[in-house]
Scaffold this motif. Structure first.
Motif, mmCIF file in Angstrom:
data_model
loop_
_atom_site.group_PDB
_atom_site.id
_atom_site.type_symbol
_atom_site.label_atom_id
_atom_site.label_comp_id
_atom_site.label_asym_id
_atom_site.label_seq_id
_atom_site.Cartn_x
_atom_site.Cartn_y
_atom_site.Cartn_z
ATOM 1 N N THR A 214 0.832 -1.201 0.000
ATOM 2 C CA THR A 214 0.000 0.000 0.000
ATOM 3 C C THR A 214 0.870 1.256 0.000
ATOM 4 O O THR A 214 0.637 2.195 -0.777
ATOM 5 N N ALA A 215 1.885 1.257 0.862
ATOM 6 C CA ALA A 215 2.808 2.403 0.885
ATOM 7 C C ALA A 215 3.577 2.514 -0.427
ATOM 8 O O ALA A 215 3.785 3.618 -0.957
ATOM 9 N N TRP A 216 3.979 1.358 -0.964
ATOM 10 C CA TRP A 216 4.737 1.347 -2.220
ATOM 11 C C TRP A 216 3.891 1.922 -3.356
ATOM 12 O O TRP A 216 4.360 2.771 -4.130
ATOM 13 N N ASN A 217 2.651 1.477 -3.472
ATOM 14 C CA ASN A 217 1.795 1.982 -4.550
ATOM 15 C C ASN A 217 1.421 3.444 -4.345
ATOM 16 O O ASN A 217 1.263 4.195 -5.320
ATOM 17 N N LEU A 218 1.270 3.870 -3.096
ATOM 18 C CA LEU A 218 1.029 5.289 -2.822
ATOM 19 C C LEU A 218 2.152 6.133 -3.403
ATOM 20 O O LEU A 218 1.905 7.132 -4.106
ATOM 21 N N THR A 219 3.391 5.727 -3.134
ATOM 22 C CA THR A 219 4.527 6.521 -3.589
ATOM 23 C C THR A 219 4.755 6.378 -5.093
ATOM 24 O O THR A 219 5.060 7.356 -5.778
ATOM 25 N N GLU A 220 4.585 5.161 -5.607
ATOM 26 C CA GLU A 220 4.804 4.944 -7.040
ATOM 27 C C GLU A 220 3.781 5.706 -7.871
ATOM 28 O O GLU A 220 4.121 6.312 -8.894
ATOM 29 N N THR A 221 2.516 5.686 -7.445
ATOM 30 C CA THR A 221 1.490 6.392 -8.207
ATOM 31 C C THR A 221 1.707 7.891 -8.145
ATOM 32 O O THR A 221 1.432 8.614 -9.117
ATOM 33 N N ALA A 222 2.201 8.385 -7.004
ATOM 34 C CA ALA A 222 2.511 9.811 -6.903
ATOM 35 C C ALA A 222 3.569 10.214 -7.920
ATOM 36 O O ALA A 222 3.442 11.256 -8.589
ATOM 37 N N THR A 223 4.595 9.392 -8.075
ATOM 38 C CA THR A 223 5.654 9.731 -9.030
ATOM 39 C C THR A 223 5.194 9.531 -10.476
ATOM 40 O O THR A 223 5.508 10.346 -11.351
#
Length: 394
Positions: A214-223
């Motif tokens: 969840t944290a990984w996808n939060l950050t990846e989608t932001a970038t």
């Protein structure tokens, strides 16, 4: 199944490069560009629990080809609108939402179907081959073709995507196995959803994977939501080069997906997970610091390698421990959190970029992922993950 996935992802890669370019041709406001990614992520938050339960009720093969046909209609309509000069941001957001809504049902059915085709000890190898094929098609070949087609005829990438969905539907129809799990009987959709959520919540290692991803996808989608602006403004690339930048993610993704099963056998699942988190954090820091296109391309390759290596080992682990009759529901509950966060990440990416600049998005991504990795590390060791398999199969 492999061929259907590759054909579909090829079209998705073509349209995936063209979509942000179309959005950026309408507006350069990072919040509005990111809005398309927000809309594409919302169905995972709003619908995935229900579509996962339906994937366990319905014939998964029939569900998959019908979803492909629906997406073919959507992207054919978008191609026509672009050709007619009538494709505004609102239409682009609507198509992104509708296609992702159908995609929640397709993906839940597809992931639940794989253990019906492949023995559990070979799931890691099967997922590796699926990811290698789809990365090559969707990130290596598709994006540069999509960027080139968009600059030549802006409607054509979306027409190619529509054709790819038709091809995928035909290939799924050619599979004789129906992939139907034992259907839940007379308990109501809400209770069936609850079964999947409770099962996932009871498994400690999968809970930790949910938090980390969840944290990984939060950050990846932001970038990802501001990557087209990062390419055009920070790296000073031409629009036609945006797709080439994405191929660096594909190169890394192929290496990561192809090598993950072998590395996993040698060092263990937990070690692979820890290494991919560290590599991604360092790559995000590098992307925040650089304005050189070559360096950025190498760092995005590292991001792709880590992401797809993690995907292979984590998806295979989940499929190996979840009972067949719960595959769709547990998968959708897992993705409800891990993919449902995507619209939040996309919105944050646009807001942070507008307020603090494009590099700030990558700094924030590195910090959040590092914290999540530290919080989940104790449950995602090789020993704990192996114990989680034993608990379900012993």
């Amino acid at each position: 199944m492999w061929s259907a996935s590759v054909v579909s992802r090829l079209g998705g890669g073509v349209a995936g490069a063209a979509t942000p370019l179309l959005a950026a041709s309408i507006t350069r406001d990072p919040r509005q560009v990111a809005l398309v990614t927000v809309c594409a992520g919302l169905p995972w938050l709003l619908l995935s629990l229900h579509t996962g339960a339906l994937a366990d009720r319905w014939d998964r093969r029939r569900t998959m080809w019908l979803c492909d046909l629906a997406c073919a209609v959507l992207f054919a309509g978008l191609a026509g609108a672009v050709l007619a000069g009538a494709a505004g941001l609102a239409l682009l957001c609507a198509v992104a939402f509708a296609a992702a809504a159908v995609g929640t049902l397709f993906d839940s059915s597809a992931q639940a179907a794989l253990p019906s085709l492949v023995p559990r000890p070979l799931l890691s190898a099967a997922n590796s081959r699926l990811y290698v094929g789809t990365v090559m098609a969707g990130l290596f070949v598709g994006p540069p073709v999509g960027s080139w087609l968009f600059t030549s005829a802006s409607w054509s990438p979306f027409a190619v995507d529509a054709l790819s969905f038709l091809g995928s539907a035909a290939l799924v129809l050619a599979v004789r196995t129906r992939f139907r799990a034992p259907a839940p009987t007379g308990r109501g959709l809400g209770r069936e959803i609850g079964d999947g959520v409770r099962w996932l919540r009871s498994h400690r290692q999968l809970r930790s994977l949910v938090l980390l991803l969840t944290a990984w996808n939060l950050t990846e989608t932001a970038t990802v939501s501001i990557l087209v602006l990062y390419s055009l403004e920070r790296l000073d690339l031409a629009p036609s080069s945006y797709g080439l930048l994405l191929t660096s993610v594909a190169v890394g993704g192929v290496v990561g997906a192809a090598g993950a099963p072998r590395v996993e056998r040698r060092v263990g699942t937990g070690t692979v997970i820890a290494a991919t988190v560290v590599a991604t954090v360092l790559a995000d820091v590098g992307l925040a610091l650089t304005s050189d296109a070559v360096v950025a391309g190498v760092l995005l390759g590292v991001v792709g390698l880590a992401a797809f290596a993690f995907n292979v080992v984590s998806v295979s682990y989940r499929q190996s421990v979840v009972p067949d009759e719960l595959q769709g529901r547990v998968s959708s509950a897992y993705r409800f959190a891990t993919w449902g966060i995507n619209p939040v990440g996309a919105a944050l990416g646009g807001v942070v970029a507008a307020a603090a600049g494009l590099p700030a998005v990558f700094w924030g991504a590195a910090a959040v992922l590092a914290l999540a990795g530290a919080l989940t590390a104790s449950q995602l060791t090789d020993r704990r993950l192996a114990a989680g398999v034993t608990e379900q199969t012993g």
